[in-house]
Scaffold this motif. Structure first.
Motif, short mmCIF file in Angstrom:
data_model
loop_
_atom_site.label_atom_id
_atom_site.label_comp_id
_atom_site.label_asym_id
_atom_site.label_seq_id
_atom_site.Cartn_x
_atom_site.Cartn_y
_atom_site.Cartn_z
N GLU A 275 0.80 -1.22 0.00
CA GLU A 275 0.00 0.00 0.00
C GLU A 275 0.83 1.27 0.00
O GLU A 275 0.28 2.35 -0.07
N GLY A 276 2.14 1.16 0.11
CA GLY A 276 2.94 2.36 0.24
C GLY A 276 3.19 3.11 -1.05
O GLY A 276 3.71 4.22 -1.04
N ILE A 277 2.82 2.54 -2.20
CA ILE A 277 3.16 3.16 -3.47
C ILE A 277 2.46 4.50 -3.64
O ILE A 277 3.07 5.49 -4.02
N ASN A 278 1.16 4.57 -3.34
CA ASN A 278 0.44 5.81 -3.57
C ASN A 278 0.97 6.97 -2.75
O ASN A 278 0.86 8.13 -3.13
N ALA A 279 1.54 6.66 -1.62
CA ALA A 279 1.99 7.72 -0.72
C ALA A 279 3.29 8.37 -1.19
O ALA A 279 3.63 9.45 -0.74
N VAL A 280 4.01 7.72 -2.08
CA VAL A 280 5.31 8.25 -2.49
C VAL A 280 5.36 8.59 -3.97
O VAL A 280 6.42 8.77 -4.53
N SER A 281 4.20 8.68 -4.63
CA SER A 281 4.20 9.00 -6.06
C SER A 281 4.79 10.37 -6.30
O SER A 281 4.72 11.27 -5.45
N THR A 282 5.37 10.57 -7.47
CA THR A 282 6.06 11.81 -7.78
C THR A 282 5.72 12.20 -9.22
O THR A 282 4.83 11.62 -9.84
N ALA A 283 6.44 13.16 -9.77
CA ALA A 283 6.23 13.61 -11.14
C ALA A 283 7.49 13.37 -11.95
O ALA A 283 8.60 13.41 -11.42
N THR A 284 7.32 13.13 -13.24
CA THR A 284 8.47 12.95 -14.11
C THR A 284 9.08 14.31 -14.45
O THR A 284 8.41 15.34 -14.36
N PRO A 285 10.33 14.33 -14.88
CA PRO A 285 10.96 15.60 -15.26
C PRO A 285 10.19 16.34 -16.34
O PRO A 285 10.00 17.56 -16.27
N LEU A 286 9.72 15.63 -17.36
CA LEU A 286 8.98 16.30 -18.43
C LEU A 286 7.67 16.89 -17.94
O LEU A 286 7.25 17.97 -18.38
N ALA A 287 7.00 16.19 -17.01
CA ALA A 287 5.75 16.70 -16.47
C ALA A 287 6.00 17.97 -15.65
O ALA A 287 5.21 18.93 -15.72
N VAL A 288 7.07 18.00 -14.89
CA VAL A 288 7.40 19.21 -14.11
C VAL A 288 7.69 20.37 -15.04
O VAL A 288 7.21 21.50 -14.82
N ILE A 289 8.47 20.13 -16.09
CA ILE A 289 8.79 21.21 -17.03
C ILE A 289 7.53 21.74 -17.69
O ILE A 289 7.32 22.95 -17.81
N LYS A 290 6.65 20.84 -18.13
CA LYS A 290 5.45 21.25 -18.87
C LYS A 290 4.43 21.96 -17.98
O LYS A 290 3.82 22.94 -18.38
N GLU A 291 4.25 21.47 -16.77
CA GLU A 291 3.19 21.98 -15.91
C GLU A 291 3.64 23.08 -14.95
O GLU A 291 2.85 23.94 -14.58
N MET B 78 6.83 18.55 -30.97
CA MET B 78 5.56 19.26 -31.11
C MET B 78 4.57 18.83 -30.04
O MET B 78 3.88 19.67 -29.43
N ILE B 79 4.48 17.53 -29.79
CA ILE B 79 3.56 17.04 -28.75
C ILE B 79 4.01 17.51 -27.38
O ILE B 79 3.19 17.91 -26.55
N ARG B 80 5.31 17.47 -27.12
CA ARG B 80 5.82 17.93 -25.82
C ARG B 80 5.48 19.40 -25.57
O ARG B 80 5.07 19.78 -24.47
N LEU B 81 5.66 20.23 -26.60
CA LEU B 81 5.51 21.67 -26.41
C LEU B 81 4.07 22.15 -26.57
O LEU B 81 3.64 23.07 -25.88
N TYR C 179 0.11 16.00 -23.58
CA TYR C 179 0.96 15.08 -22.81
C TYR C 179 2.38 15.63 -22.69
O TYR C 179 2.89 16.26 -23.61
N PRO C 180 3.02 15.38 -21.57
CA PRO C 180 4.41 15.84 -21.43
C PRO C 180 5.36 15.15 -22.39
O PRO C 180 6.35 15.73 -22.83
N GLU C 181 5.11 13.88 -22.70
CA GLU C 181 5.97 13.10 -23.59
C GLU C 181 5.24 12.77 -24.87
O GLU C 181 4.03 12.51 -24.84
N GLY C 182 5.95 12.77 -25.99
CA GLY C 182 5.29 12.52 -27.26
C GLY C 182 5.90 11.43 -28.11
O GLY C 182 5.44 11.18 -29.21
N ILE C 183 6.94 10.75 -27.62
CA ILE C 183 7.65 9.78 -28.45
C ILE C 183 6.77 8.60 -28.85
O ILE C 183 6.88 8.08 -29.97
N CYS C 184 5.86 8.18 -27.98
CA CYS C 184 4.99 7.04 -28.27
C CYS C 184 4.11 7.33 -29.48
O CYS C 184 4.11 6.59 -30.47
N TYR C 185 3.38 8.44 -29.43
CA TYR C 185 2.47 8.77 -30.52
C TYR C 185 3.23 9.18 -31.77
O TYR C 185 2.76 8.95 -32.89
N ALA C 186 4.40 9.78 -31.60
CA ALA C 186 5.20 10.15 -32.77
C ALA C 186 5.61 8.92 -33.56
O ALA C 186 5.53 8.90 -34.80
#
Length: 337
Positions: free
Chosen positions: A157-173, A295-298, A302-309
């Motif tokens: 159960e400890g996973i939800n308590a320590v979730s964080t953000a990815t670098p790309l998400a921090v930059i974008k948001e 283009m997707i990143r900016l 979504y913060p990351e676009g490599i999948c859809y690209a």
């Protein structure tokens, strides 16, 4: 008297086989996996094992149902399972890769005709399905790197308590100021990201091990430099031009290291079935992937676009090979008249 059967040309003799190539790629993916276990905990191994087992099981079941020869020993389903696990967050439920395997293997591969006939990269198609179906889990189950060797820390159960953000998400948001405060800057930032000490998907942590495996595949001539170099170079160039506060002030190295660009460039975009075969086509294909990623990143949601690209450019592969056909050496019909 022995009877010889000779097929039409060309005749190619090689010691390589599909199985050998596939299992070599699997071997190259093991070091990033082991590092990810060290960085994010033992649940990474559980998610990957479930993903691989699910893909192999769906592959065998699909071939049985469709009346085809079962070929799970060739390693293609194992690669799909590993790559599917590599592109999902380390804190997701193990149920997600099971569902992703059905989409990746059955829908993305065997419904379209089986190995060699799929249009899209199966692992990325599975990820796109999971992102559309479980957006909260796929965008929030990020874990910060462990500060010690307690690899069992995130189980339970400890996973939800320590979730964080990815670098790309921090930059974008939140912007670069928040990114610098959270992750630092300078040489230490680049080295930690390159070696694998950052939040992210399971398989995109260590740029060093990904590049090392990719270079080995180039050495074995299983892939060429055209797609990785064009993808990485385009992401770096366009990020430098457009990703800063003003033109030509972006950080190209950060753009390459902070997401899944290296994993996508070396292992996803080079899929034999879904990438172009002509070298010029591969360069254009890689540039397209890099441009769409930036283009997707900016501009995208979504913060990351490599999948859809990569998925979008997969659809362009036959067109690119048609545009850049190799020059014919045979004389035209009728002697040129």
């Amino acid at each position: 008297m022995r009877e010889w059967k000779v097929s039409i040309s060309p005749h190619v003799k090689s010691h390589e086989s599909v199985e050998k190539i596939m299992w070599t790629v699997v071997a190259c993916l093991i070091p990033p996996l082991l590092l990810s276990v060290f960085v994010f905990g033992i649940q990474v191994l559980l998610i990957t094992a479930v993903s691989v087992a699910s893909c192999v099981a769906v592959e065998a079941a699909s071939q049985k149902m469709l009346g085809r020869r079962v070929t799970v020993r060739d390693g293609s389903a194992v690669i799909t399972g590993m790559l599917l696990a590599f592109v999902i967050p380390p804190g997701v439920s193990p149920l997600l890769p099971v569902l992703g395997a059905v989409m990746a293997i059955y829908i993305g591969k065997h419904v379209l005709g089986g190995i060699g006939y799929n249009i899209f990269n199966p692992a990325l198609l599975g990820r796109a399905f999971l992102l559309a179906t479980f957006p909260v889990a796929m965008t929030s189950a990020w874990l910060p790197p462990l500060k010690d060797i307690a690899v069992f820390s995130y189980l339970g159960e400890g996973i939800n308590a320590v979730s964080t953000a990815t670098p790309l998400a921090v930059i974008k948001e939140q912007g670069m100021a928040a990114f610098t405060e959270m992750f630092g800057s300078g040489a230490s930032l680049y080295s930690s990201f390159f070696l694998g000490w950052r939040p992210g998907c399971i398989g995109e942590t260590s740029g060093f091990l990904i590049v090392l495996g990719g270079l080995y595949l180039m050495y074995r001539k299983y892939i060429t430099w055209h797609i990785p170099v064009s993808v990485i170079g385009t992401v770096a160039l366009l990020s430098w031009i457009f990703a800063g506060d003003t033109y030509f002030t972006g950080d190209p190295l950060l753009a390459v290291l902070s997401g899944g660009v290296l994993l996508g460039a070396f292992y996803m975009a080079n899929d034999y079935v879904t990438c172009p075969s002509n070298k010029i086509s591969q360069l254009v294909y890689g540039v397209g992937i890099g441009a769409l990623t930036v283009m997707i990143r900016l501009k995208g949601g979504y913060p990351e676009g490599i999948c859809y690209a990569i998925l979008l450019m997969n659809a362009m592969s036959p067109v690119l090979d048609g545009w850049f056909k190799p020059r014919r050496f045979a004389p035209p019909v009728g002697g040129g008249r």
